[in-house]
Enzyme design. Structure first.
Site, PDB file in Angstrom:
ATOM      1  N   GLY A  64      -2.031 -36.133  -8.993  1.00  0.00           N
ATOM      2  CA  GLY A  64      -2.972 -35.428  -9.870  1.00  0.00           C
ATOM      3  C   GLY A  64      -2.954 -33.935  -9.681  1.00  0.00           C
ATOM      4  N   ALA A  65      -1.772 -33.370  -9.465  1.00  0.00           N
ATOM      5  CA  ALA A  65      -1.676 -31.953  -9.102  1.00  0.00           C
ATOM      6  C   ALA A  65      -1.452 -31.032 -10.280  1.00  0.00           C
ATOM      7  CB  ALA A  65      -0.555 -31.765  -8.079  1.00  0.00           C
TER       8      ALA A  65
ATOM      9  N   THR B 214      -3.771 -30.172 -12.422  1.00  0.00           N
ATOM     10  CA  THR B 214      -5.002 -29.489 -12.815  1.00  0.00           C
ATOM     11  C   THR B 214      -6.001 -29.506 -11.658  1.00  0.00           C
ATOM     12  OG1 THR B 214      -6.738 -29.410 -14.530  1.00  0.00           O
ATOM     13  CG2 THR B 214      -6.112 -31.580 -13.716  1.00  0.00           C
TER      14      THR B 214
ATOM     15  N   TYR C  60     -17.771 -45.727  -9.708  1.00  0.00           N
ATOM     16  CA  TYR C  60     -17.131 -44.533  -9.165  1.00  0.00           C
ATOM     17  C   TYR C  60     -17.467 -44.384  -7.685  1.00  0.00           C
ATOM     18  CZ  TYR C  60     -16.103 -39.617  -8.238  1.00  0.00           C
ATOM     19  OH  TYR C  60     -15.616 -38.445  -7.690  1.00  0.00           O
TER      20      TYR C  60
END
Length: 310
Positions: free
Chosen positions: A23-24, A26, A179
């Site tokens: 997930g790099a 943003t 979550y």
């Protein structure tokens, strides 16, 4: 004497080291990648959208001279994609120094992954569990190697994980609790992994949380709330939200500070751990339940079909 505050300037040189960050493209992951690249690391942006990953790589290259950036497709909501990405990474790299499990989804409506897992647990925990297990032998005995898993202060939300209903087939679905369970699982995974690694040298397992960071995920989660909630949040936002650059500091410290010990958890030092510079913080009592950690580990192995070389 004022206390010393750890900043990105304290990240030691990373030349010759390989860092894989999920997930790099943003937010916190992007800022983490940029700092590591600036310190000389070879950085792999492991992302679901390759085009966005390439744009992120171009941004880093434009601001960091001689940055060594690669993009790897990885969809954590698909075990087939996780296995394919792990195979490619294993073929490309003789060793991996840092694995930063950063990607995640937040407060999503009831949905499932490609493999039928509840989306938030499947992406945030099971995808990272599988990826770590498939890459860990590339990290064993590598000096200063670390597995850093990004959790959240939200791990305190919701009740204990119902191991008999991980996919919310029986319980009424709560996207906030789901979550929270996924972020609690991140911590339980970290602590159990460190226990299994203990005494074996490198790597060590650590965890971090960014506090209230201004990321696309956090903005999207607020946008899903009621108008009254959004109005109230706008009033307190300056007290609770910090930049992605600051939000990346706990991850960077957990990944690079030579003084870090396995099993430590880093977060901001300000009010309610929402803002500030990174320090060691405590997670919830539930996260330290060793019986629950072991049960989660066993279930995760069964669901993903991934066993660890420790």
């Amino acid at each position: 004497m004022p206390r010393q505050r750890w900043t990105a300037a304290d990240v030691p040189g990373q030349h010759g080291r390989v860092a894989v960050i999920t997930g790099a493209n943003t937010g916190v992951g992007f800022e983490t990648a940029k700092v590591l690249a600036a310190r000389g690391a070879s950085v792999v942006l492991a992302v679901r959208d390759v085009d966005k990953g390439k744009r992120a790589a171009a941004q880093i290259t434009a601001s960091v001279a001689d940055a060594d950036i690669r993009v790897q497709r990885l969809d954590l909501a698909s075990l087939a994609s996780v296995r394919a990405a792990a195979d490619e990474l294993r073929d490309t790299h003789a060793r991996i120094d840092l694995l930063i499990n950063n990607a995640g989804v937040m407060y999503t409506p009831r949905s499932v992954t490609e493999d039928g897992f509840e989306l938030q647990l499947g992406t945030n925990h099971l995808g990272h569990f599988a990826l770590t297990g498939l890459l860990l032998d590339k990290m064993l005995r590598v000096p200063r190697s670390r597995v850093v898993t990004v959790s959240s202060a939200g791990h305190r939300q919701g009740g204990p994980i119902d191991f008999d209903d991980l996919d919310w087939n029986t319980n009424e679905y709560s996207r906030v609790a789901a979550y929270g369970h996924s972020k609690l699982a991140n911590l339980m995974f970290t602590y159990e992994l460190q226990r299994r690694l203990s005494g074996k040298g490198e790597p060590i397992a650590t965890a971090a949380h960014p506090g209230g960071s201004d990321t696309g995920g956090s903005r999207a989660s607020v946008s899903r709330q009621s108008a009254l909630f959004r109005a109230a949040f706008a009033l307190v936002r300056p007290l609770l939200i910090q930049s992605s650059e600051m939000g990346a500091l706990p991850t960077l410290r957990a990944a690079t500070d030579p003084a870090v010990q396995g099993g430590q958890y880093y977060g901001p030092d300000g009010f309610s751990e929402s803002k500030g510079h990174p320090k060691v913080v405590k997670s919830s009592a539930r996260s330290y339940d060793t019986a629950a950690q072991r049960r989660l580990w066993t279930i995760s192995e069964e669901l993903t079909g991934v066993s660890f070389p420790v």
